[in-house]
Design an enzyme around this catalytic site. Sequence first.
Site, PDB file in Angstrom:
ATOM      1  N   GLY A 169       5.468 -17.420  -4.812  1.00  0.00           N
ATOM      2  CA  GLY A 169       5.485 -18.149  -6.072  1.00  0.00           C
ATOM      3  C   GLY A 169       5.228 -17.352  -7.323  1.00  0.00           C
ATOM      4  N   HIS A 200      -7.946  -6.365   9.184  1.00  0.00           N
ATOM      5  CA  HIS A 200      -8.129  -7.185   7.979  1.00  0.00           C
ATOM      6  C   HIS A 200      -8.160  -8.656   8.361  1.00  0.00           C
ATOM      7  CE1 HIS A 200      -5.800  -3.569   6.572  1.00  0.00           C
ATOM      8  NE2 HIS A 200      -6.924  -3.465   5.912  1.00  0.00           N
ATOM      9  N   ASP A 225       0.822  -1.203   0.000  1.00  0.00           N
ATOM     10  CA  ASP A 225       0.000   0.000   0.000  1.00  0.00           C
ATOM     11  C   ASP A 225       0.860   1.258   0.000  1.00  0.00           C
ATOM     12  OD1 ASP A 225      -2.032  -1.895   2.175  1.00  0.00           O
ATOM     13  OD2 ASP A 225      -2.463  -1.431   0.094  1.00  0.00           O
ATOM     14  N   GLY A 229      13.612 -11.961  -5.830  1.00  0.00           N
ATOM     15  CA  GLY A 229      13.646 -10.585  -6.320  1.00  0.00           C
ATOM     16  C   GLY A 229      15.062 -10.110  -6.552  1.00  0.00           C
TER      17      GLY A 229
END
Length: 592
Positions: free
Chosen positions: A421, A224, A110, A581
Amino acid sequence: MALQKHLLNDADTLVVDSLAGLCAVNNQLAFDPPNKVVFKSKLDRSKVALICGGGSGHEPSHAGFVGECAAAVCGSVFASPNSSQVRRGIDLVENDAGCVLPWYRNYTGDILNFGLAAEQYAAEHAEKSDKVKFLVVGDDVAVGKTQGGIVGRRGLAGVVLVYKIAGALAAEGATLDEVHSVAQWVAGRIGTIGVGLEHCHVPGTAPPSSSLSPTEIEIGLGIHNEAGNKRLSPVPPLTELVPLLIDYIASTTDAERGFLPFKNDGTDEVVLLVNNLGGMSELEIGGVVRAVREELHKRQIGVSRVLAGTFMTSLNMPGFSLSLLLLPRADDPAPKPSAQQILSLLDAPAQTPGWKWASGAPPVTPTPLAPPATAAKKAGSASGIGAPQPADFLAALQRVCAAVVAAEPEITRMDTIAGDGDCGLTLKAGAQGVEKAIKVGSITGTDLVADVVAIAKVAETEMGGTSGALYSIFFSALAQGIQSAAAGAGASTATPELWSTALSAALKKLYTYTRARPPSRTLVDPLAAFVDAFSDAAAFDGAVKAAGAAAEHTKDVDAKAGRSAYVDKGVLSREKVPDPGAWGVKTILEAL
């Protein structure tokens, strides 16, 4: 079990349906349905505009506070809006006075998407790059300092106090810097703790696999459906529960949760916010207010204002949260607002239904809609900064794209172990997007600023998620860095020295949106190694090797950020898999 029945037309259209209903209640609003942006239809563009937003499911936050805020950008239930939505919100309310984005949910994806929108705006409007201020509100005290680490606190109901105070200050005509400074000060003085009897249910999803027993209560849960940090059984009476909750916020002896500078000597003054998380009755909320008020009195903590009601929900969660805003004291370090200023801003009349407000007028039918979105304009005019050999530049990019596509299976394999994944597929999508941009002429090598902005846009639209936002922020900042470095050097062609300066500026800008620092087992590790080592053409090979070594080293690094931070350390240690990454960055640089 959580209540799993809902009254709606379709779970997929619920957010848009709800926003349209809000516009019927509040006839000062206009609505951009495709981007889920609600904004004031008649804006005073001489004053600072606040843009709030986040996932839906927390109503009346955030759209219910448009009035104090200029616009709200809404995502799907419990999901952040993407950067294009946020950018649309900025475009709809931007003005010469500036905008503040008081974003509340301290979650990586976010922050990146809101930050990316701000950076894109700055990249495309250089003359207004200082007119958009970014603010993260993290008021949750449930997660201790050690557990939170570099990630920090989550945002809960305390953000509505920031909205109200900053919105009222903007309405008075304060400058952008004044609004941002006061909002930032207030954000740093709020503590919130939540408690629930049960988790909520998201419309359109399967029933939850776990729930609280009839005799349990959970403390410190997120909004959440994140689990809390403590369960109590049996459910304690408020006289026992409330002191425990206030300890989380006001204790100075708990080294893990001493977030706020309470003195607990009879001089503390607070604003109390008791927030209904969605499923509590007003009868119970009234009882909570009384219990908290009495406990604060026992502790000699002065209460200057009491606010109670439904401000930020977690859908239908049966629970509540307590927020304390610690007001300024005479001996607090400057700069600071005064307690009287804070209280007067809270007391100022509010023009928004989320703050105990009603329009007092019939709705306008049909609901005013935003003007149709137009095609995005190319960032600025031609920069005049080109690659020395445009054909070689394009060939290098095509080499990178081919290498990333070829590496996808291996990066995907790594990410099935160290993440969720999808890293390989995300990078592949970005590479294919760049290839397409070259093919259609969006990337030419003759205008590097426009080319890098185009790459940033590909990362945003084709990659998505955290990786897409990271890459897009970096390339957006790189475009700004190229333009600034070229202007300073009076250059019309990109030199290694110019690239070095621009890359360093871009990395510095990226650091404002992620707390990952090497070594962190993220893509930042090889990226920082490359940028730090690259100073001129002769240093390029060495910089690439440094990046490769940093990517390899992620095999032996404890994850401090990113998806791997949630993976069992034992699995990572046993598998000896590098960060996917980071491996993607290595692949890109070696192909260059």
